[in-house]
Design a protein around this motif. Structure first.
Motif, PDB file in Angstrom:
ATOM      1  N   ARG A 150       0.833  -1.200   0.000  1.00  0.00           N
ATOM      2  CA  ARG A 150       0.000   0.000   0.000  1.00  0.00           C
ATOM      3  C   ARG A 150       0.874   1.259   0.000  1.00  0.00           C
ATOM      4  NH1 ARG A 150      -5.405  -0.734   2.592  1.00  0.00           N
ATOM      5  NH2 ARG A 150      -5.850  -2.959   2.662  1.00  0.00           N
ATOM      6  N   CYS A 151       1.925   1.232   0.815  1.00  0.00           N
ATOM      7  CA  CYS A 151       2.833   2.382   0.878  1.00  0.00           C
ATOM      8  C   CYS A 151       3.486   2.631  -0.474  1.00  0.00           C
ATOM      9  CB  CYS A 151       3.907   2.152   1.945  1.00  0.00           C
ATOM     10  SG  CYS A 151       3.298   2.262   3.661  1.00  0.00           S
ATOM     11  N   PHE A 161       0.983   4.069  -2.929  1.00  0.00           N
ATOM     12  CA  PHE A 161       0.719   5.479  -2.634  1.00  0.00           C
ATOM     13  C   PHE A 161       1.883   6.354  -3.085  1.00  0.00           C
ATOM     14  CE2 PHE A 161       1.470   8.997   0.369  1.00  0.00           C
ATOM     15  CZ  PHE A 161       0.373   9.789   0.041  1.00  0.00           C
ATOM     16  N   ALA A 212      -5.710   9.441  -2.955  1.00  0.00           N
ATOM     17  CA  ALA A 212      -4.851   8.262  -3.033  1.00  0.00           C
ATOM     18  C   ALA A 212      -4.563   7.698  -1.645  1.00  0.00           C
ATOM     19  CB  ALA A 212      -3.539   8.610  -3.740  1.00  0.00           C
ATOM     20  N   ALA A 213      -4.331   8.576  -0.670  1.00  0.00           N
ATOM     21  CA  ALA A 213      -4.064   8.126   0.700  1.00  0.00           C
ATOM     22  C   ALA A 213      -5.278   7.422   1.291  1.00  0.00           C
ATOM     23  CB  ALA A 213      -3.667   9.321   1.565  1.00  0.00           C
ATOM     24  N   GLU A 218      -5.614   3.942  -0.418  1.00  0.00           N
ATOM     25  CA  GLU A 218      -4.595   2.948  -0.086  1.00  0.00           C
ATOM     26  C   GLU A 218      -4.593   2.557   1.388  1.00  0.00           C
ATOM     27  OE1 GLU A 218      -2.876   1.237  -2.106  1.00  0.00           O
ATOM     28  OE2 GLU A 218      -3.388   2.348  -3.929  1.00  0.00           O
TER      29      GLU A 218
END
Length: 218
Positions: free
Chosen positions: A17-18, A21, A43-44, A47
């Protein structure tokens, strides 16, 4: 206004996920428009909170873990992108407020204006102020002042809302952002002597100031 549609999360780790992002953040990092800030916030939320922005307002390990992972595991890439956790949180708040505004005002206000409007609990009052800000082309300071006046006259002052940021914190956050733009040391051997000397002097001043503040804050 609904939250984002949930993303497929099967077999996606927190690091996945990181990385996803940061991939998106890197694509838009040179775009300083409000559209880019809103895209970053969206987006944050996608995710890290599976499209449910309300989760970002909660407290606890499950909520803070994604942002902590960005700092602890991806610090170097965060610095390369020129992004801080405060900017990520700010983008989320800006996106959340913007999506609740009337269509004619969406995307028309800056991130600091959107964060100021977040202190107005009523969506109708917030929309009215947002429309006025757009129509009268308020600056960020004017928007903050109008929000403060509204809260005072409507009896909301002192009842929550976004707390003002201390000037010292604003200055230190700005310094961190600027230092992040410097990135990791590279190409030092190819620098001229004058550049190396200037960089060394500037960085020594920063270290000295930081150490003085850290001693007082200990």
């Amino acid at each position: 206004m609904h939250d984002l549609a949930p993303q497929v999360t099967l077999h996606r780790t927190l690091d996945d996920r990181c990385q996803a992002f940061l991939d998106r953040a890197e694509q838009i990092r040179k775009n300083h428009t409000i559209a880019a800030v809103l895209e970053l916030g969206e987006a944050a939320v996608r995710e890290f909170y599976d499209g449910d922005v309300s989760r970002s307002y909660l407290r606890g390990q499950a909520v803070e873990e994604p942002l902590a992972a960005l700092v602890e595991r991806h610090a170097q890439r965060m610095a390369y992108v020129g992004l801080t956790i405060d900017q990520v949180r700010s983008a989320i708040r800006a996106w959340d407020v913007n999506r609740q505004l009337p269509p004619t005002s969406q995307g028309q206000l800056g991130s600091s204006q959107l964060r100021a409007l977040a202190a107005i609990p009523s969506s109708a009052d917030r929309a009215a102020l947002a429309n006025q800000a757009v129509d009268e082309r308020w600056t960020s300071h004017e928007t903050e002042a109008q929000v403060a006046t509204f809260r005072q006259t409507s009896g909301l002052a002192g009842k929550g809302g976004r707390k003002p940021t201390a000037a010292e914190v604003k200055a230190s956050s700005a310094a961190v952002r600027e230092l992040g733009r410097l990135g990791e040391p590279k190409g030092v051997d190819g620098m001229s002597l004058a550049t190396r000397v200037q960089l060394r002097q500037d960085l020594q001043k920063l270290v000295h100031q930081a150490q003085a503040w850290l001693r007082e804050l200990a």
